[in-house]
Scaffold this motif. Structure first.
Motif, PDB file in Angstrom:
ATOM      1  N   HIS A 138       0.851  -1.189   0.000  1.00  0.00           N
ATOM      2  CA  HIS A 138       0.000   0.000   0.000  1.00  0.00           C
ATOM      3  C   HIS A 138       0.887   1.239   0.000  1.00  0.00           C
ATOM      4  N   HIS A 139       0.282   2.378  -0.329  1.00  0.00           N
ATOM      5  CA  HIS A 139       1.020   3.630  -0.163  1.00  0.00           C
ATOM      6  C   HIS A 139       1.315   3.842   1.315  1.00  0.00           C
ATOM      7  N   SER A 140       2.375   4.588   1.593  1.00  0.00           N
ATOM      8  CA  SER A 140       2.719   4.912   2.978  1.00  0.00           C
ATOM      9  C   SER A 140       1.617   5.774   3.592  1.00  0.00           C
ATOM     10  N   GLN A 141       1.546   5.745   4.897  1.00  0.00           N
ATOM     11  CA  GLN A 141       0.553   6.556   5.604  1.00  0.00           C
ATOM     12  C   GLN A 141       0.736   8.037   5.262  1.00  0.00           C
ATOM     13  N   THR A 142       1.967   8.498   5.228  1.00  0.00           N
ATOM     14  CA  THR A 142       2.256   9.895   4.901  1.00  0.00           C
ATOM     15  C   THR A 142       1.726  10.241   3.516  1.00  0.00           C
ATOM     16  N   TYR A 143       1.998   9.394   2.558  1.00  0.00           N
ATOM     17  CA  TYR A 143       1.544   9.618   1.178  1.00  0.00           C
ATOM     18  C   TYR A 143       0.015   9.649   1.127  1.00  0.00           C
ATOM     19  N   ARG A 144      -0.628   8.690   1.791  1.00  0.00           N
ATOM     20  CA  ARG A 144      -2.100   8.643   1.784  1.00  0.00           C
ATOM     21  C   ARG A 144      -2.692   9.916   2.381  1.00  0.00           C
ATOM     22  N   GLU A 145      -2.110  10.389   3.471  1.00  0.00           N
ATOM     23  CA  GLU A 145      -2.643  11.583   4.133  1.00  0.00           C
ATOM     24  C   GLU A 145      -2.419  12.848   3.313  1.00  0.00           C
ATOM     25  N   GLN A 146      -1.239  12.978   2.713  1.00  0.00           N
ATOM     26  CA  GLN A 146      -0.898  14.215   2.015  1.00  0.00           C
ATOM     27  C   GLN A 146      -1.310  14.229   0.547  1.00  0.00           C
TER      28      GLN A 146
END
Length: 165
Positions: A138-146
């Motif tokens: 999955h995409h990283s949490q940071t990437y998903r949030e931003q």
């Protein structure tokens, strides 16, 4: 091979982490074939995501390899394009087997390693990733949030030609 696409993605999405680069390499090497399974579930997931995405302006297609692009659902929706057409393109693309996937994946990974990562973040992530073999992440949490990614992978020259810049 995909160095220019990796650099472009890092520029377009500054929150990109090694995990996101690995995801890109996997998608560029294997397309979206791993996402096909129970077609009813795949269609329901797509319909739910498409219905919930906020329309926006921006790039419709972001290439991650010469014949692989991510089609932005929010831009597709904003342009009033039919969701069925995108779903059909996605399924047709995902149904295509890609040649030399593992070899291509590792070539792409060697290019991703060259991106400007901080400290040992690339080595640390890849070391952990390799323990379980090649697989989708999955995409990283940071990437998903931003970045709030919402896209479908389209691959194959006959499919991506219409999205060339």
């Amino acid at each position: 091979m995909i160095e220019k696409y990796l650099k472009e993605q890092k520029h377009l999405h500054p929150s990109m982490k090694p995990q996101d680069a690995v995801k890109l390499c996997f998608q560029a090497a294997f397309g979206a074939e791993h996402l096909l399974g129970d077609m009813e579930k795949v269609k329901n997931y797509f319909d739910t995501e498409f219905a919930g995405v906020q329309e926006t302006d921006g790039l419709l297609a972001e290439f991650i390899a010469d014949d692989v692009c991510r089609i932005n659902l929010a831009v597709w929706k904003k342009r009033g394009l039919p969701s069925k057409e995108l779903f059909d393109l996605f399924v047709a693309s995902a149904s295509q087997k890609r040649e030399n996937g593992k070899e291509t994946f590792w070539k792409y990974m060697s290019e991703a390693e060259k991106l400007p990562w901080t400290d040992n973040e690339w080595q640390n992530f890849v070391e952990e990733y390799k323990k379980d073999g090649i697989r989708a992440v999955h995409h990283s949490q940071t990437y998903r949030e931003q970045e709030r990614p919402a896209y479908r992978i389209i691959s194959g020259h006959q499919h991506v030609e219409k999205f060339k810049r």
